[in-house]
Design an enzyme around this catalytic site. Structure first.
Site, PDB file in Angstrom:
ATOM      1  N   ASP A   1      -2.386 -17.896  38.875  1.00 43.80           N
ATOM      2  CA  ASP A   1      -3.139 -16.674  39.159  1.00 43.80           C
ATOM      3  C   ASP A   1      -3.865 -16.813  40.495  1.00 43.80           C
ATOM      4  O   ASP A   1      -3.721 -17.818  41.200  1.00 43.80           O
ATOM      5  CB  ASP A   1      -4.095 -16.327  38.017  1.00 43.80           C
TER       6      ASP A   1
ATOM      7  N   SER B   1      -4.890 -17.464  27.135  1.00 45.39           N
ATOM      8  CA  SER B   1      -4.750 -16.682  28.357  1.00 45.39           C
ATOM      9  C   SER B   1      -4.275 -17.551  29.528  1.00 45.39           C
ATOM     10  O   SER B   1      -4.625 -17.305  30.672  1.00 45.39           O
ATOM     11  CB  SER B   1      -6.066 -15.991  28.709  1.00 45.39           C
TER      12      SER B   1
ATOM     13  N   LYS C   1     -10.926 -24.677  33.902  1.00 45.31           N
ATOM     14  CA  LYS C   1      -9.486 -24.745  33.662  1.00 45.31           C
ATOM     15  C   LYS C   1      -8.780 -24.957  34.993  1.00 45.31           C
ATOM     16  O   LYS C   1      -9.280 -24.562  36.035  1.00 45.31           O
ATOM     17  CB  LYS C   1      -8.995 -23.494  32.945  1.00 45.31           C
TER      18      LYS C   1
ATOM     19  N   ASP D   1      -6.949 -17.329  41.607  1.00 50.71           N
ATOM     20  CA  ASP D   1      -7.897 -18.397  41.942  1.00 50.71           C
ATOM     21  C   ASP D   1      -7.497 -19.743  41.373  1.00 50.71           C
ATOM     22  O   ASP D   1      -8.269 -20.702  41.428  1.00 50.71           O
ATOM     23  CB  ASP D   1      -9.319 -18.032  41.531  1.00 50.71           C
TER      24      ASP D   1
ATOM     25  N   SER E   1      -9.731 -12.966  40.285  1.00 53.91           N
ATOM     26  CA  SER E   1      -9.111 -13.735  39.214  1.00 53.91           C
ATOM     27  C   SER E   1      -7.653 -13.316  39.054  1.00 53.91           C
ATOM     28  O   SER E   1      -6.877 -13.395  39.991  1.00 53.91           O
ATOM     29  CB  SER E   1      -9.902 -13.581  37.918  1.00 53.91           C
ATOM     30  N   HIS E   2      -7.268 -12.847  37.864  1.00 47.31           N
ATOM     31  CA  HIS E   2      -5.875 -12.446  37.633  1.00 47.31           C
ATOM     32  C   HIS E   2      -5.721 -10.931  37.614  1.00 47.31           C
ATOM     33  O   HIS E   2      -4.707 -10.408  37.145  1.00 47.31           O
ATOM     34  CB  HIS E   2      -5.378 -13.029  36.299  1.00 47.31           C
TER      35      HIS E   2
ATOM     36  N   ASP F   1      -6.810 -21.061  38.336  1.00 50.36           N
ATOM     37  CA  ASP F   1      -7.197 -21.704  37.082  1.00 50.36           C
ATOM     38  C   ASP F   1      -6.251 -21.366  35.925  1.00 50.36           C
ATOM     39  O   ASP F   1      -6.303 -21.996  34.881  1.00 50.36           O
ATOM     40  CB  ASP F   1      -8.650 -21.379  36.705  1.00 50.36           C
ATOM     41  N   ARG F   2      -5.368 -20.379  36.115  1.00 52.42           N
ATOM     42  CA  ARG F   2      -4.383 -20.041  35.096  1.00 52.42           C
ATOM     43  C   ARG F   2      -2.975 -20.355  35.603  1.00 52.42           C
ATOM     44  O   ARG F   2      -2.715 -20.340  36.800  1.00 52.42           O
ATOM     45  CB  ARG F   2      -4.474 -18.558  34.713  1.00 52.42           C
TER      46      ARG F   2
ATOM     47  N   GLU G   1      -6.923 -22.182  26.394  1.00 54.42           N
ATOM     48  CA  GLU G   1      -7.019 -20.820  25.900  1.00 54.42           C
ATOM     49  C   GLU G   1      -5.649 -20.167  25.943  1.00 54.42           C
ATOM     50  O   GLU G   1      -4.806 -20.532  26.768  1.00 54.42           O
ATOM     51  CB  GLU G   1      -7.995 -19.998  26.751  1.00 54.42           C
TER      52      GLU G   1
END
Length: 501
Positions: free
Chosen positions: A227, A317, A328, A229, A56-57, A231-232, A315
């Site tokens: 990030d 984040s 997301k 993967d 992830s991040h 999603d952010r 969110e």
């Protein structure tokens, strides 16, 4: 049935204990798929679910983080009831079978067949293009011609996109560069690396420093980072103008008419996680649509979207998405922003300041105390909950400098799902003051070894003449209150937070 598997950074994979009910695996080429692409493919091929292996991040590599995410058939994160069931079953396992001689060529598109001596003859592994299906979905949502004109036309805007050496490199190059015409040198850090180049792939001002420095130079009008993967995301305007995630969500909500998908589908409601600022609530009120306040975690939004209650969610984040998927989606959010820029013919900063002028500014910061000893963090939260839920704490006043804050209410946040009535308790401590300012304390579940304690501060300002202040300066009285009542510095030996966003 089909299952979709994704290894988002590593170029190799192996299959362990494939159950007899799974007869087909679908994997992204070279083991690369973004989280939103996984959700997209699950929904497209009607897979039974999907597995994502990702940091992830968080920091990656041999000494870094490694997580396993399970997506259910709607393409969203497994709800608590599924995760709990998986855990209960795991305690009963006595053995599992492996296939040590199974070799899959992840670089070769197409089907590969194997005899695993189970009921499926043959067992199929299908390697698919990592971008194609997801790109086709985006084409159906956005006006690609309008975005292409923004990036290549006579009044084109120069962009800078940082994939942070995660999986987004192939998506950025294929979609933003090849499809929409952005120059190849607009994209940086687009080669997926196992350790993300030695930096946490976290799209914020602390870690996306290469992008921030480039944007501060004034050459680029729009910047974004993703990030690991995908999603952010983070949005920056010219000269490094920062758009916090809560403002980004609210601005997207207020400008959904710029997106063909929403013109066709309409807007049914909004969702935000409890710690996210209440900027979205102001937009929802103006648009006369409901807003749902949920615990942190995208799985809560999936239920709302499946029931037709929610069109847009986000969110603090840096995660935002809509009902086009059940995850997301960072690149989707970037394309929304580019669509808004093209439609309004304004800069990022002008759009943000116009939004503040209309709805007011929500000064907002998150302070992360990372890598705490778990017992210490637990006792801080336990004692803080006992303090703020005492009757004597209600209506208490705090004087900090020239500011006086009166406590209006406090609670330990509890969520009742409007779809199925599921109750989720103890999702963070809230202190809400009479002027609508908020302090929130929450333990993060992102790390399994050390604990992260987060403090969120929010203060609302309607007066446009007061919109040019630094968030930390505005919020410093609230932070002083938070530090006083939590005693986090005294109890941890820390002098300050690890990360401020």
């Amino acid at each position: 049935q089909s299952a979709l598997s994704c290894i988002d950074i590593k170029g190799i994979c192996w299959f362990v204990g494939i159950p007899e009910k799974i007869g087909r695996l679908v994997i992204g080429q070279n083991g690369i798929l973004s989280t939103p692409a996984v959700s997209c493919i699950i929904r497209k091929i009607k897979a039974a679910g999907g597995i994502i292996l990702t940091a992830s991040h968080s920091p990656g590599g041999p000494g870094g983080e490694f997580g396993v995410k399970f997506e259910v058939a709607n393409g969203g994160p497994a709800p608590d009831i599924v995760s709990d069931k998986i855990y209960q079953i795991s305690k009963t396992l006595e053995e599992y079978a492996i296939c040590p001689d199974l070799r899959v060529d992840l670089s070769r598109l197409g089907r590969q067949e194997f005899d695993l001596e189970n009921k499926f003859k043959p067992f199929r592994v299908e390697i698919v293009d990592s971008v194609d299906i997801y790109l086709n979905l985006l084409r159906s949502i956005f006006d690609f011609n309008a975005i292409r004109n923004l990036l290549t036309g006579p009044n084109q805007i120069k962009i800078r996109i940082d994939a942070m050496n995660g999986v987004m490199g192939p998506y950025v190059r294929r979609i933003l560069c090849d499809e929409l015409g952005a120059p190849a040198n607009s994209a940086i850090n687009c080669i997926p690396l196992e350790d993300f180049g030695g930096q946490p792939p976290d799209p914020n001002l602390t870690y996306a420093t290469a992008l921030l420095e480039a944007m501060r130079g004034g050459e680029y009008g729009f910047g974004a980072a993703f990030d690991a993967d995908g999603d952010r995301y983070m949005i920056l305007g010219q000269n490094g103008f920062f758009v916090n995630a809560s403002d980004s969500l609210a601005i997207i909500a207020a400008n959904l008419s710029c997106i063909p998908y929403f013109c066709q589908m309409g807007v049914r409601g909004f969702g935000r996680s409890m710690p996210t600022s209440t900027a979205l609530d102001k937009v929802a009120k103006a648009m006369k649509v409901p807003v749902y306040e949920t615990p942190a975690g995208w799985r809560y939004f999936s239920n709302l979207m499946d029931s037709g209650r929610c069109s847009l969610c986000g969110e603090e984040s840096f995660g935002t998405g809509s009902d086009h998927l059940r995850e997301k989606d960072g690149l989707w959010a970037v394309l929304v922003w580019l669509s808004i820029l093209g439609a309004r013919k304004q800069s990022v900063e002008e759009i943000v300041r116009d939004h503040w002028a209309k709805f007011g500014r929500h000064y907002y910061c998150r302070f992360d105390y990372e890598a705490l000893e778990p017992r210490t963090a637990y006792f801080i939260m336990r004692d803080l909950e006992a303090l703020i839920t005492e009757k004597s704490f209600s209506h208490q006043q705090f004087a900090v400098g020239n500011n006086i804050y009166s406590v209006e209410r406090t609670d330990s946040f509890e969520y009742i799902d409007p779809v199925d009535g599921t109750v989720t308790k103890r999702q963070g401590l809230r202190i809400i003051f009479s002027d609508a300012s908020r302090l929130i304390f929450r333990m993060s579940a992102s790390s399994h070894v050390r604990a992260t304690l987060r403090i969120y501060a929010e203060s609302y300002e309607k007066d446009p003449s007061q919109h040019n202040k630094e968030p930390q300066a505005v919020l410093s009285p609230l932070i002083a209150i938070a530090l006083k009542i939590s005693q986090i510095h005294e109890r941890t030996g820390r002098k300050g937070p690890t990360v401020i966003t």
